[in-house]
Design a protein around this motif. Structure first.
Motif, PDB file in Angstrom:
ATOM      1  N   GLY A   1       0.826  -1.197   0.000  1.00 49.79           N
ATOM      2  CA  GLY A   1       0.000   0.000   0.000  1.00 49.79           C
ATOM      3  C   GLY A   1       0.863   1.250   0.000  1.00 49.79           C
ATOM      4  N   ILE A   2       0.278   2.361   0.440  1.00 47.39           N
ATOM      5  CA  ILE A   2       1.000   3.617   0.621  1.00 47.39           C
ATOM      6  C   ILE A   2       1.038   3.902   2.113  1.00 47.39           C
ATOM      7  N   ALA A   3       2.243   3.965   2.673  1.00 47.39           N
ATOM      8  CA  ALA A   3       2.418   4.106   4.121  1.00 47.39           C
ATOM      9  C   ALA A   3       2.786   5.525   4.510  1.00 47.39           C
ATOM     10  N   LEU A   4       2.487   5.866   5.769  1.00 50.67           N
ATOM     11  CA  LEU A   4       2.991   7.085   6.381  1.00 50.67           C
ATOM     12  C   LEU A   4       4.300   6.748   7.078  1.00 50.67           C
ATOM     13  N   TYR A   5       5.080   7.789   7.368  1.00 48.68           N
ATOM     14  CA  TYR A   5       6.376   7.571   8.029  1.00 48.68           C
ATOM     15  C   TYR A   5       6.464   8.379   9.309  1.00 48.68           C
ATOM     16  N   ASP A   6       7.106   7.751  10.306  1.00 45.14           N
ATOM     17  CA  ASP A   6       7.494   8.470  11.512  1.00 45.14           C
ATOM     18  C   ASP A   6       8.872   7.965  11.925  1.00 45.14           C
ATOM     19  N   GLY A   7       9.732   8.892  12.300  1.00 46.37           N
ATOM     20  CA  GLY A   7      11.077   8.512  12.690  1.00 46.37           C
ATOM     21  C   GLY A   7      12.016   9.693  12.591  1.00 46.37           C
ATOM     22  N   ALA A   8      13.308   9.415  12.722  1.00 46.27           N
ATOM     23  CA  ALA A   8      14.310  10.479  12.811  1.00 46.27           C
ATOM     24  C   ALA A   8      15.097  10.699  11.523  1.00 46.27           C
ATOM     25  N   LEU A   9      14.738  10.011  10.425  1.00 42.67           N
ATOM     26  CA  LEU A   9      15.482  10.177   9.178  1.00 42.67           C
ATOM     27  C   LEU A   9      15.284  11.586   8.615  1.00 42.67           C
ATOM     28  N   SER A  10      16.323  12.086   7.950  1.00 46.68           N
ATOM     29  CA  SER A  10      16.301  13.449   7.415  1.00 46.68           C
ATOM     30  C   SER A  10      15.427  13.534   6.165  1.00 46.68           C
ATOM     31  N   GLU A  11      15.031  14.745   5.811  1.00 47.67           N
ATOM     32  CA  GLU A  11      14.258  14.958   4.591  1.00 47.67           C
ATOM     33  C   GLU A  11      15.022  14.459   3.384  1.00 47.67           C
ATOM     34  N   GLU A  12      16.334  14.669   3.387  1.00 46.75           N
ATOM     35  CA  GLU A  12      17.169  14.225   2.269  1.00 46.75           C
ATOM     36  C   GLU A  12      17.132  12.704   2.139  1.00 46.75           C
ATOM     37  N   ALA A  13      17.217  12.006   3.246  1.00 40.62           N
ATOM     38  CA  ALA A  13      17.193  10.545   3.216  1.00 40.62           C
ATOM     39  C   ALA A  13      15.837  10.010   2.772  1.00 40.62           C
ATOM     40  N   LEU A  14      14.773  10.763   3.047  1.00 38.05           N
ATOM     41  CA  LEU A  14      13.420  10.313   2.737  1.00 38.05           C
ATOM     42  C   LEU A  14      12.965  10.674   1.323  1.00 38.05           C
ATOM     43  N   ALA A  15      13.629  11.650   0.711  1.00 42.20           N
ATOM     44  CA  ALA A  15      13.148  12.196  -0.558  1.00 42.20           C
ATOM     45  C   ALA A  15      13.009  11.128  -1.645  1.00 42.20           C
ATOM     46  N   SER A  16      14.013  10.277  -1.806  1.00 35.43           N
ATOM     47  CA  SER A  16      13.944   9.265  -2.859  1.00 35.43           C
ATOM     48  C   SER A  16      12.875   8.219  -2.565  1.00 35.43           C
ATOM     49  N   LEU A  17      12.621   7.954  -1.287  1.00 37.34           N
ATOM     50  CA  LEU A  17      11.602   6.972  -0.916  1.00 37.34           C
ATOM     51  C   LEU A  17      10.199   7.527  -1.146  1.00 37.34           C
ATOM     52  N   GLU A  18      10.050   8.829  -0.997  1.00 38.57           N
ATOM     53  CA  GLU A  18       8.778   9.465  -1.334  1.00 38.57           C
ATOM     54  C   GLU A  18       8.489   9.310  -2.825  1.00 38.57           C
ATOM     55  N   ARG A  19       9.513   9.599  -3.651  1.00 36.92           N
ATOM     56  CA  ARG A  19       9.329   9.537  -5.104  1.00 36.92           C
ATOM     57  C   ARG A  19       9.086   8.103  -5.575  1.00 36.92           C
ATOM     58  N   LYS A  20       9.833   7.168  -5.043  1.00 35.56           N
ATOM     59  CA  LYS A  20       9.834   5.801  -5.541  1.00 35.56           C
ATOM     60  C   LYS A  20       8.652   4.985  -5.045  1.00 35.56           C
ATOM     61  N   TYR A  21       8.305   5.151  -3.779  1.00 37.09           N
ATOM     62  CA  TYR A  21       7.280   4.307  -3.165  1.00 37.09           C
ATOM     63  C   TYR A  21       6.044   5.067  -2.707  1.00 37.09           C
ATOM     64  N   GLY A  22       6.051   6.395  -2.869  1.00 42.63           N
ATOM     65  CA  GLY A  22       4.899   7.181  -2.448  1.00 42.63           C
ATOM     66  C   GLY A  22       4.805   7.394  -0.958  1.00 42.63           C
ATOM     67  N   LEU A  23       5.892   7.161  -0.236  1.00 40.77           N
ATOM     68  CA  LEU A  23       5.901   7.316   1.219  1.00 40.77           C
ATOM     69  C   LEU A  23       5.398   8.700   1.620  1.00 40.77           C
ATOM     70  N   ILE A  24       4.526   8.748   2.616  1.00 38.69           N
ATOM     71  CA  ILE A  24       3.969  10.012   3.094  1.00 38.69           C
ATOM     72  C   ILE A  24       4.770  10.481   4.297  1.00 38.69           C
ATOM     73  N   THR A  25       5.451  11.594   4.143  1.00 38.91           N
ATOM     74  CA  THR A  25       6.283  12.139   5.218  1.00 38.91           C
ATOM     75  C   THR A  25       5.761  13.514   5.632  1.00 38.91           C
ATOM     76  N   GLY A  26       6.278  14.004   6.755  1.00 33.56           N
ATOM     77  CA  GLY A  26       5.936  15.357   7.184  1.00 33.56           C
ATOM     78  C   GLY A  26       4.509  15.545   7.622  1.00 33.56           C
ATOM     79  N   TRP A  27       3.794  14.458   7.900  1.00 36.20           N
ATOM     80  CA  TRP A  27       2.380  14.578   8.269  1.00 36.20           C
ATOM     81  C   TRP A  27       2.203  14.854   9.765  1.00 36.20           C
ATOM     82  N   LYS A  28       3.219  14.490  10.568  1.00 35.52           N
ATOM     83  CA  LYS A  28       3.110  14.747  12.015  1.00 35.52           C
ATOM     84  C   LYS A  28       3.601  16.157  12.324  1.00 35.52           C
ATOM     85  N   LYS A  29       2.729  16.929  12.879  1.00 41.10           N
ATOM     86  CA  LYS A  29       3.088  18.330  13.219  1.00 41.10           C
ATOM     87  C   LYS A  29       3.434  18.449  14.684  1.00 41.10           C
TER      88      LYS A  29
END
Length: 406
Positions: free
Chosen positions: A378-406
């Motif tokens: 499916g399409i998952a949300l993410y929570d954790g300590a990884l940087s935006e740079e580390a997550l960017a390719s995973l967002e593009r490739k797998y649709g990972l949803i980041t930055g949703w926790k405020k």
């Protein structure tokens, strides 16, 4: 490739082959190679009728399907020659799409294949199609999200050309494996496909309400490539009763619902394509605009719109209780699963089929996170300590949803 809408695809290949002598049980791709002139005649008729894109007859030219027909070690050869046939038929008048479909692989534990097995099957075919020089890729007649995801990732591993994806569903918008096509749309568009839609299974009338549903979530152009109605079985063959004019009469409704790309599937021929083309001058094409409010995620079966303030109350470890914890979760909650080791990946992969709620993956290791994303269908949300740079390719490739926790 620059797209100018509306785009007109081709019509059926399979039912056209039957009209020219093909017999069920024989490898269709082999038959096409042995009857090159027949295939060229079919496809040239589509081009003359107005098709902007024709599908190379590479539908089942993957390793699994060919080997099921006792054809071994011929994936590159078959795809190369079949694309060559379509290139001759298209000339300078139409684009040629590399056609990829189901290889019949089911993920473990429901089947015997791992995700990487399926991915590698499609990499082999996509590599051959890329080498053959197709203009774009169409992943079609899909009913299994895992195969669609594997095929998209495989194509993207060898090419940056456009990818269209079409699923097949019943009149209620569900595939044979139970996926809501709206969930399939969300998964595919977040993975970066260029267009999404529906083909086969039902007629144009039945597709209209499903395209309307899709348009509420679509951020990419929508495709409608229906059958010539619902078939009936007569004298050993499927018979389709809708005429070309009746088929084309649904073009205005499909366009109003949000369709930008049109074509025909089983039971259609060049007369259907010509009739659709004639309707283009009198319809207004509108691109769908996603109207969903909140965060849109998906499991393998269903789509969810999540309030940005939503959180989870518990993080499940990947242990012997994971499957039970997932299945016992309140259906209105967000599930969170922690990934912290290679062993966790194996447990998560075995249990992910049970996920029925929106899923958040909690992980602080980019390598492990990517492995989890490959396993999750499916399409998952993410929570954790990884940087935006580390997550960017995973967002593009797998649709990972980041930055949703405020």
């Amino acid at each position: 490739m620059d797209f100018r809408f509306p785009i007109l695809l081709d019509g059926a290949m399979g039912t056209q082959l039957y009209k020219r002598g093909y017999q069920a049980g024989y490898c269709p791709e082999k038959w096409c190679l042995e009857h090159r002139d027949e295939v060229i005649a079919i496809q040239r008729a589509y081009v003359n009728a107005g098709s902007d894109i024709i599908y190379a007859p590479t539908f089942g030219a993957n390793r699994v399907s060919l080997e099921n027909n006792k054809i071994f070690g011929k994936v590159e050869e078959y795809n190369t020659q079949l694309v060559g046939i379509s290139r001759e038929a298209a000339g300078a008048d139409a684009h040629v799409a590399g056609d990829i479909t189901s290889c019949g692989a089911m993920l473990s534990p429901m089947g015997s294949y791992s995700f990487e097995d399926i991915y590698n099957i499609y990499v082999e075919q996509a590599s051959a199609l890329e080498k053959a020089g197709v203009d774009l890729y169409i992943i079609e007649t899909i009913m299994n999200v895992a195969e669609a995801r594997a095929a998209v990732l495989a194509v993207r591993s060898v090419s940056d050309k456009p990818i269209f994806v079409t699923f097949s569903c019943n009149e209620k918008g569900r595939t044979m494996t139970g996926t809501d096509v709206c969930a399939a749309l969300v998964i595919m568009q977040r993975m970066g496909v260029d267009a999404f839609g529906l083909n086969c299974s039902v007629g144009p009338k039945e597709l209209v309400p499903q395209i309307r549903r899709l348009s509420e979530l679509a951020e990419v152009p929508l495709i409608a490539k229906p059958n010539a109605g619902l078939p009936r079985f007569e004298n050993g063959h499927d018979v389709y009763d809708i005429s070309p004019s009746d088929f084309a009469s649904y073009v205005p409704e499909l366009a109003e619902a949000g369709t930008c790309i049109f074509g025909g599937c089983c039971g259609t021929d060049e007369n259907f394509i010509s009739a659709v083309k004639e309707k283009f001058s009198s319809v207004q094409i509108r691109r769908s605009v996603c109207t969903a409010q909140g965060i849109t995620a998906a499991t393998e079966r269903d789509v969810f719109t999540i309030d940005p303030d939503t959180s989870y109350s518990e993080v499940f470890d990947c242990d012997d209780d994971l499957e039970d914890n997932i299945m016992d979760s309140d259906p209105d909650t967000l599930i969170a699963v922690s990934i912290s080791s290679e062993d966790d990946i194996s447990v998560f992969a075995e249990c992910q089929y049970a996920v029925r709620n929106p899923l958040c993956i909690v992980c602080d290791d980019a390598v492990l996170l990517e492995k989890a994303l490959r396993a999750y269908q499916g399409i998952a949300l993410y929570d954790g300590a990884l940087s935006e740079e580390a997550l960017a390719s995973l967002e593009r490739k797998y649709g990972l949803i980041t930055g949703w926790k405020k």
